[in-house]
Design a protein around this motif. Structure first.
Motif, mmCIF file in Angstrom:
data_model
loop_
_atom_site.group_PDB
_atom_site.id
_atom_site.type_symbol
_atom_site.label_atom_id
_atom_site.label_comp_id
_atom_site.label_asym_id
_atom_site.label_seq_id
_atom_site.Cartn_x
_atom_site.Cartn_y
_atom_site.Cartn_z
ATOM 1 N N VAL A 319 0.948 -1.283 -0.185
ATOM 2 C CA VAL A 319 0.053 0.054 0.055
ATOM 3 C C VAL A 319 0.811 1.227 0.072
ATOM 4 C CG1 VAL A 319 -1.980 1.171 1.132
ATOM 5 C CG2 VAL A 319 -1.641 -1.280 1.505
ATOM 6 N N SER A 320 0.551 2.199 -0.748
ATOM 7 C CA SER A 320 1.374 3.479 -0.788
ATOM 8 C C SER A 320 0.794 4.315 0.404
ATOM 9 C CB SER A 320 1.091 4.193 -2.115
ATOM 10 O OG SER A 320 1.901 5.625 -1.937
ATOM 11 N N LYS A 321 2.037 4.823 0.901
ATOM 12 C CA LYS A 321 1.774 5.931 1.940
ATOM 13 C C LYS A 321 0.981 7.169 1.625
ATOM 14 C CE LYS A 321 5.655 3.771 4.288
ATOM 15 N NZ LYS A 321 7.046 4.170 5.063
ATOM 16 N N ASP A 322 1.261 7.401 0.303
ATOM 17 C CA ASP A 322 0.523 8.688 -0.282
ATOM 18 C C ASP A 322 -0.800 8.212 -0.963
ATOM 19 O OD1 ASP A 322 -0.029 10.680 -2.039
ATOM 20 O OD2 ASP A 322 2.123 11.503 -1.934
ATOM 21 N N THR A 323 -1.687 8.805 -0.520
ATOM 22 C CA THR A 323 -2.961 8.273 -1.063
ATOM 23 C C THR A 323 -3.171 8.807 -2.594
ATOM 24 O OG1 THR A 323 -3.758 8.813 1.044
ATOM 25 C CG2 THR A 323 -5.381 8.715 -0.540
ATOM 26 N N LYS A 351 -2.529 -1.108 7.517
ATOM 27 C CA LYS A 351 -4.041 -0.689 7.506
ATOM 28 C C LYS A 351 -4.282 0.821 7.649
ATOM 29 C CE LYS A 351 -6.423 -5.275 8.091
ATOM 30 N NZ LYS A 351 -7.176 -5.901 8.823
ATOM 31 N N LYS A 352 -3.400 1.374 8.307
ATOM 32 C CA LYS A 352 -3.481 2.682 8.606
ATOM 33 C C LYS A 352 -3.432 3.545 7.207
ATOM 34 C CE LYS A 352 1.303 3.323 9.747
ATOM 35 N NZ LYS A 352 1.622 2.181 9.933
ATOM 36 N N ILE A 357 -6.926 5.897 2.515
ATOM 37 C CA ILE A 357 -7.577 5.705 0.923
ATOM 38 C C ILE A 357 -8.952 5.862 1.224
ATOM 39 C CG2 ILE A 357 -7.856 4.241 -0.754
ATOM 40 C CD1 ILE A 357 -5.019 3.122 -0.362
ATOM 41 N N GLU A 358 -9.608 5.126 2.297
ATOM 42 C CA GLU A 358 -11.138 5.447 2.651
ATOM 43 C C GLU A 358 -11.611 6.713 2.546
ATOM 44 O OE1 GLU A 358 -12.301 0.939 4.285
ATOM 45 O OE2 GLU A 358 -11.298 2.342 5.619
#
Length: 470
Positions: A319-323, A351-352, A357-358
């Protein structure tokens, strides 16, 4: 009159008529927010992604004030890579079609200097180039930037990431102080803001949020253990069987490891990351675009500026840390009315980032279990549908795509449908052939060669040929 209509802009009738012919009627968000100010001559900082329509946003500004009768370099566009420079130049030529003789010249590394110097001697209205090669021409005094009216820094963040800041500063100092400067960047962190502040005067700042069409893209998230990533990628590929996939990794080490692991399982996979030589990068992109490579394992920096049509799937290996980076990755699939698939692997500690993203997309993500995917331990990955034949001859030998298609459908006895993309470069040509008949076609091309088995005939001449094995 609609304010997002190109006809609402103070453009020449020739430019407006050509835009109409090209089917450009309504402006994209970046064009609507920036073009009025660009046409007024203001400096600009625009945060926008590849594919947002930014080339027309600066291109129309350049062309509106260009004087085709004056053979001086009136505009300079700096790009981080040769591929992006070629894309930008082609779009500028399309936009300039109705203006008569507007010369757009590409100056990038990986190509010989002499033809570029010869072209510069005849003059060019617009130069599009990479910082290193532009610097080389300035050092040889073969390029004069003293008449530049518009300077564009395209993908400024990426040029800085690639270590081009000093070259850019030297190039800016070779341009007149009185000029218009337009800076486009996918991100605009404080270090780049500080580094480029002296290039701009009272700039307008524009930001266009990156979003994609959810109706075209199916997004799925899979929770995995820390050491399951490579196995999980192979499992997703075996289950969904996309013909072309980009798998995004956060580091080049991870890129190389994943590509090696996938190849060991029979996938045609290649790794693309920042430190490759231009020649290697060009070759990898040709193989992926012509479907001789099914999986491109890439870092975000390496994949920026790529426009791969018909990309069936994107896999976020982490998962990228940058949305915004996540949205940009996902938005590469599902283009041009096609359905796309975006698959994201998430370890417990990531998950954080999913929560962000959500929040960004104002909707929960859809979680799925890897165990839902049937796993056949004896399954063998399908190889890419095409194979690439490299011919040691190119533009300098006056080879054209039609010559190769003629030789392959004539002497080699292939059907047109069995020949894929043909890319002719200065010294080499790449031809994609249907994998099932590729070796047979190669044998037919060189069966009567007086020079040995590695040479094949094209239009009565013999060229050395070889297959690239992925």
């Amino acid at each position: 009159m609609n304010s997002t209509s190109f006809s609402s802009l103070p453009l020449t009738p020739a430019l407006l008529s050509n835009l109409d012919t090209l089917g450009y009627h309504q402006m994209t968000a970046i064009q609507a927010q920036s073009l009025p100010a660009v046409l007024e001559g203001r400096d600009l900082i625009a945060q926008a992604k590849t594919g947002s329509g930014k080339t027309a946003a600066f291109g129309l500004g350049i062309l509106q004030k260009l004087n085709p009768a004056w053979f001086a370099t009136q505009a300079l566009v700096l790009c981080p890579t040769r591929e992006l420079a070629d894309q930008v130049a082609n779009e500028l030529r399309r936009l300039a079609r109705a203006m008569g003789n507007v010369k757009v010249l590409v100056l990038t590394g990986g190509a010989p200097m002499r033809p570029q110097i010869a072209s510069l001697e005849h003059g060019a209205h617009i130069v599009v180039g990479t910082p290193g090669r532009i610097r080389d021409h300035l050092g040889r005094a073969t390029l004069d930037l003293s008449k530049v009216q518009t300077l564009v820094l395209d993908e400024a963040d990426r040029m800085t990431d690639m270590g081009f800041y000093d070259e850019i500063a030297n190039i800016v100092s070779a341009c007149p102080t009185r000029r218009q400067t337009l800076l486009f960047s996918a991100t605009y962190p404080d270090d780049i803001r500080h580094a480029t502040a002296s290039f701009l005067i009272d700039p307008l700042e524009v930001t266009v949020e990156a979003q994609h069409d959810n109706s075209q893209i199916e997004q799925r998230f899979y929770e995995i253990g820390f050491d399951e990533r490579n196995h999980a990628v192979a499992r997703l590929l075996n289950h969904f069987q996309p013909v072309s996939t980009i798998a995004f990794c956060n580091t080049k080490v991870q890129c190389r490891e994943l590509a090696d692991a996938l190849r060991a399982q029979g996938f045609t996979a290649l790794a693309l990351y920042g430190e490759l030589e231009q020649r290697e990068r060009d070759e990898i992109l040709v193989l992926f675009a012509n479907r001789s490579c099914s999986v491109l394992v890439a870092t975000d920096v390496a994949a920026r500026g790529l426009d791969i049509p018909n990309l069936e799937a994107v896999i976020n290996v982490d998962v990228s840390k940058d949305t915004e980076v996540h949205i940009h990755r996902v938005g590469r699939t599902g283009r041009g009315g096609e359905q796309g698939l975006a698959l994201t692997l998430c370890a417990p500690n990531e998950k954080k980032w999913v929560k962000l993203i959500e929040e960004y997309q104002n909707a929960p993500v859809e979680w799925h279990k890897l165990d839902e995917l049937k796993e056949d331990e004896y399954a063998v990955a399908e190889p890419a549908p095409m194979m690439t034949l490299v011919i040691q001859g190119g533009k300098k030998d006056k080879l054209r795509p039609g010559d190769l298609l003629g030789a392959l459908t004539g002497d080699a006895g292939l059907l047109k449908e069995q020949v894929g993309k043909i890319n002719v470069f200065e010294f080499q040509t790449y031809v994609a052939l249907d994998r099932r008949i590729a070796y047979q076609a190669f044998e037919r091309l060189n069966k009567n060669s007086p020079l040995g088995g590695d040479f094949g005939a094209i239009k009565g001449r013999y060229f050395k040929m070889r297959f690239i094995e992925v």
